[in-house]
Design a protein around this motif. Sequence first.
Motif, mmCIF file in Angstrom:
data_model
loop_
_atom_site.group_PDB
_atom_site.id
_atom_site.type_symbol
_atom_site.label_atom_id
_atom_site.label_comp_id
_atom_site.label_asym_id
_atom_site.label_seq_id
_atom_site.Cartn_x
_atom_site.Cartn_y
_atom_site.Cartn_z
ATOM 1 N N ARG A 111 0.818 -1.201 0.000
ATOM 2 C CA ARG A 111 0.000 0.000 0.000
ATOM 3 C C ARG A 111 0.858 1.261 0.000
ATOM 4 N NH1 ARG A 111 -5.595 1.034 3.326
ATOM 5 N NH2 ARG A 111 -5.975 3.121 2.481
ATOM 6 N N ALA A 112 1.966 1.236 0.728
ATOM 7 C CA ALA A 112 2.859 2.385 0.750
ATOM 8 C C ALA A 112 3.416 2.665 -0.642
ATOM 9 C CB ALA A 112 3.995 2.144 1.736
ATOM 10 N N ARG A 113 3.842 1.619 -1.345
ATOM 11 C CA ARG A 113 4.396 1.794 -2.694
ATOM 12 C C ARG A 113 3.340 2.323 -3.650
ATOM 13 N NH1 ARG A 113 8.134 -3.628 -3.834
ATOM 14 N NH2 ARG A 113 9.457 -3.478 -1.948
ATOM 15 N N LYS A 114 2.140 1.781 -3.576
ATOM 16 C CA LYS A 114 1.083 2.203 -4.492
ATOM 17 C C LYS A 114 0.653 3.643 -4.230
ATOM 18 C CE LYS A 114 0.548 -1.322 -7.147
ATOM 19 N NZ LYS A 114 0.809 -1.189 -8.599
ATOM 20 N N GLU A 115 0.621 4.049 -2.986
ATOM 21 C CA GLU A 115 0.207 5.414 -2.685
ATOM 22 C C GLU A 115 1.260 6.429 -3.121
ATOM 23 O OE1 GLU A 115 -1.031 5.490 1.368
ATOM 24 O OE2 GLU A 115 -2.973 4.592 0.906
ATOM 25 N N ARG A 116 2.521 6.011 -3.105
ATOM 26 C CA ARG A 116 3.553 6.894 -3.653
ATOM 27 C C ARG A 116 3.333 7.120 -5.148
ATOM 28 N NH1 ARG A 116 7.398 3.203 -1.217
ATOM 29 N NH2 ARG A 116 7.734 3.741 0.966
ATOM 30 N N GLU A 117 2.700 6.135 -5.803
ATOM 31 C CA GLU A 117 2.424 6.251 -7.230
ATOM 32 C C GLU A 117 1.099 6.959 -7.499
ATOM 33 O OE1 GLU A 117 2.484 2.255 -8.623
ATOM 34 O OE2 GLU A 117 4.585 1.916 -8.083
ATOM 35 N N GLY A 118 0.395 7.356 -6.445
ATOM 36 C CA GLY A 118 -0.843 8.113 -6.610
ATOM 37 C C GLY A 118 -2.117 7.299 -6.600
ATOM 38 N N HIS A 119 -2.055 6.028 -6.224
ATOM 39 C CA HIS A 119 -3.262 5.193 -6.187
ATOM 40 C C HIS A 119 -4.135 5.557 -4.986
ATOM 41 C CE1 HIS A 119 -2.285 2.182 -9.361
ATOM 42 N NE2 HIS A 119 -1.045 2.587 -9.091
ATOM 43 N N ASP A 120 -5.454 5.491 -5.194
ATOM 44 C CA ASP A 120 -6.425 5.796 -4.141
ATOM 45 C C ASP A 120 -7.271 4.544 -3.903
ATOM 46 O OD1 ASP A 120 -8.244 6.808 -2.379
ATOM 47 O OD2 ASP A 120 -9.202 8.195 -3.783
ATOM 48 N N PHE A 121 -7.290 4.061 -2.662
ATOM 49 C CA PHE A 121 -8.017 2.823 -2.333
ATOM 50 C C PHE A 121 -9.302 3.089 -1.539
ATOM 51 C CE2 PHE A 121 -3.529 1.536 -2.713
ATOM 52 C CZ PHE A 121 -3.655 0.594 -3.718
ATOM 53 N N LYS A 122 -9.808 4.297 -1.648
ATOM 54 C CA LYS A 122 -10.983 4.642 -0.846
ATOM 55 C C LYS A 122 -12.186 3.779 -1.207
ATOM 56 C CE LYS A 122 -13.687 8.593 0.749
ATOM 57 N NZ LYS A 122 -13.895 10.055 0.654
ATOM 58 N N ASN A 123 -12.369 3.474 -2.482
ATOM 59 C CA ASN A 123 -13.507 2.666 -2.928
ATOM 60 C C ASN A 123 -13.071 1.308 -3.462
ATOM 61 O OD1 ASN A 123 -15.507 4.703 -2.416
ATOM 62 N ND2 ASN A 123 -14.774 5.776 -4.238
ATOM 63 N N HIS A 124 -11.911 0.864 -3.021
ATOM 64 C CA HIS A 124 -11.383 -0.407 -3.496
ATOM 65 C C HIS A 124 -10.850 -1.196 -2.312
ATOM 66 C CE1 HIS A 124 -9.368 -3.131 -6.423
ATOM 67 N NE2 HIS A 124 -8.488 -3.267 -5.449
ATOM 68 N N VAL A 125 -11.304 -2.444 -2.151
ATOM 69 C CA VAL A 125 -10.824 -3.305 -1.072
ATOM 70 C C VAL A 125 -9.606 -4.082 -1.563
ATOM 71 C CG1 VAL A 125 -11.380 -5.207 0.474
ATOM 72 C CG2 VAL A 125 -13.125 -3.517 -0.090
ATOM 73 N N ILE A 126 -8.453 -3.854 -0.940
ATOM 74 C CA ILE A 126 -7.241 -4.582 -1.299
ATOM 75 C C ILE A 126 -7.348 -6.021 -0.825
ATOM 76 C CG2 ILE A 126 -4.739 -4.721 -0.976
ATOM 77 C CD1 ILE A 126 -4.719 -1.714 -0.527
ATOM 78 N N GLN A 127 -6.921 -6.961 -1.679
ATOM 79 C CA GLN A 127 -6.953 -8.376 -1.312
ATOM 80 C C GLN A 127 -5.568 -8.993 -1.437
ATOM 81 O OE1 GLN A 127 -10.814 -9.173 -3.807
ATOM 82 N NE2 GLN A 127 -10.835 -10.605 -2.070
ATOM 83 N N TRP A 128 -5.398 -10.171 -0.844
ATOM 84 C CA TRP A 128 -4.087 -10.802 -0.734
ATOM 85 C C TRP A 128 -3.447 -11.038 -2.094
ATOM 86 C CZ3 TRP A 128 0.172 -11.248 1.421
ATOM 87 C CH2 TRP A 128 0.971 -12.389 1.441
ATOM 88 N N PHE A 129 -4.213 -11.493 -3.079
ATOM 89 C CA PHE A 129 -3.628 -11.770 -4.385
ATOM 90 C C PHE A 129 -3.153 -10.486 -5.056
ATOM 91 C CE2 PHE A 129 -8.051 -10.914 -5.417
ATOM 92 C CZ PHE A 129 -8.004 -10.228 -6.614
#
Length: 488
Positions: A111-129
């Motif tokens: 999540r830290a790496r993706k947020e540095r790239e500008g990704h927003d997970f507010k409406n997305h549930v992150i899963q293990w895969f």
Amino acid sequence: MAPSKTGGAGDTDGIVGSYGEMQEQNLKIEQLQNDDQPTLGGRAKALLWHGGSATDAWFSAASNQVAQVLLTLPYSFSQLGIASGISFQLFYGLVGCWTCYLITTLYCEYRARKEREGHDFKNHVIQWFEVLGGLLGPYWRTAGLVFNCVFLLFGSVIQLIACASNIYLINDKYDKRTWTYIFGACCATTVFIPTFHNFRVWSFFGLIMITYTAWYMTIASIVHGQVDSVKHSGPTSEVLYFTGATNILYTFGGHAVTVEIMHAMYKPAKFKVVYLLATLYVFTLTIPSATAVYWAFGDRLLKVSNALALLPRTGWRDAAVILMLIHQFITFGFASMPLYFVWEKFLGVHKTKSLPFRALCRMPVVLPIWFLAIIFPFFGPINSAVGALLVTFTVYVIPCAAHMAVYRSSYARINAVFKPPKFIPSWVVMYALNIFLVLWILVVGVGFGGWASLTNFVRQIKTFGLFAKCFQCPPRGVHSPPPPIKLT
């Protein structure tokens, strides 16, 4: 918002740049939204429906970890003996906490790496895969997706089987297969629960229910006393021994939904401590109840995998059965929710705000679960088979191997969100521990456990057949005689 790296060894909040700041902001926004609700009903909904605290996660982790396995642990003790039963519980419980720590670390890294790239997970549930795919590539993503989905599919199947097995104890008007039809329809209503963020009240009551059942089993067994000519022969064969050990491995493999529960938290990195505390609490339920029931009934458990079936019929036992039924409905929701998310993402409706539409799209997921529960209604043996072939990889092998792969370079280790915990002196020791666990699980869990569990499972199929109408069903009225001693 410029991300800046903070955190390291001992940083229990796991705050990394905008990741931590966003979580705090989301919490403040929700609090403001709740304050704007003028009605009592609105405030009650916020209190009962929205949960993202560490306490909410603890209730979810603890209530989800044992579920119907609580009823089959005495059966495992009859296969293992008390000494091995307790030893394996402690060992696999602590191993489960370790792999949960690894999963938490990898989630925060992803999540830290993706947020540095500008990704927003507010409406997305992150899963293990997705964590595996984002950190290690498509092959790891595919492995995580396949093992996790198949495991959760059969985890949901087991809950339906357990529902039918339990309700038959207090109402044998219908056979277990008919009860499976009925409870399959009831469990299908879980499609209306949006995310793990909305399990607050369910998790709270689920833990109360499982606590009552565990202590009822303990006290009722002691009050009942040992049956005539009780024998404690376990272990008597390698097949039974490794079948029981694998069932316990399955017991502490409940964190296949770790990432989804963690994602619903305001501070997800705290989940590694939350899960440890949940496991310690679960020990207080599983060890006394399994020991007491095995002490009272001994080898009779080898032929009756549901411990409640051996306890005398009283109002206390009927209450335990009913509470377990409700708890299994909740656990069905826990196991099936990640499957709903995967199916939504496949259809492209995951971010749709209309809950009725999403619920309608989720319904096809319930059908194969329902069908498989009717094909393989073997309460107890199926736990061991799932544990040996699916839990081993999903919960133990893949997290250990993935953690080593992610931090194989010195650059990754230097810039890791979490350094090794204080009780691990170096990365070398951490790698050695992970390698030992991978080898142990592959040899003991997959190798011996898979051989024993499948052998036992095939025996059940040969004895009862597929689509068995009533697995381990005594004649009507025989399974619930008037008790010689009643709890008051």
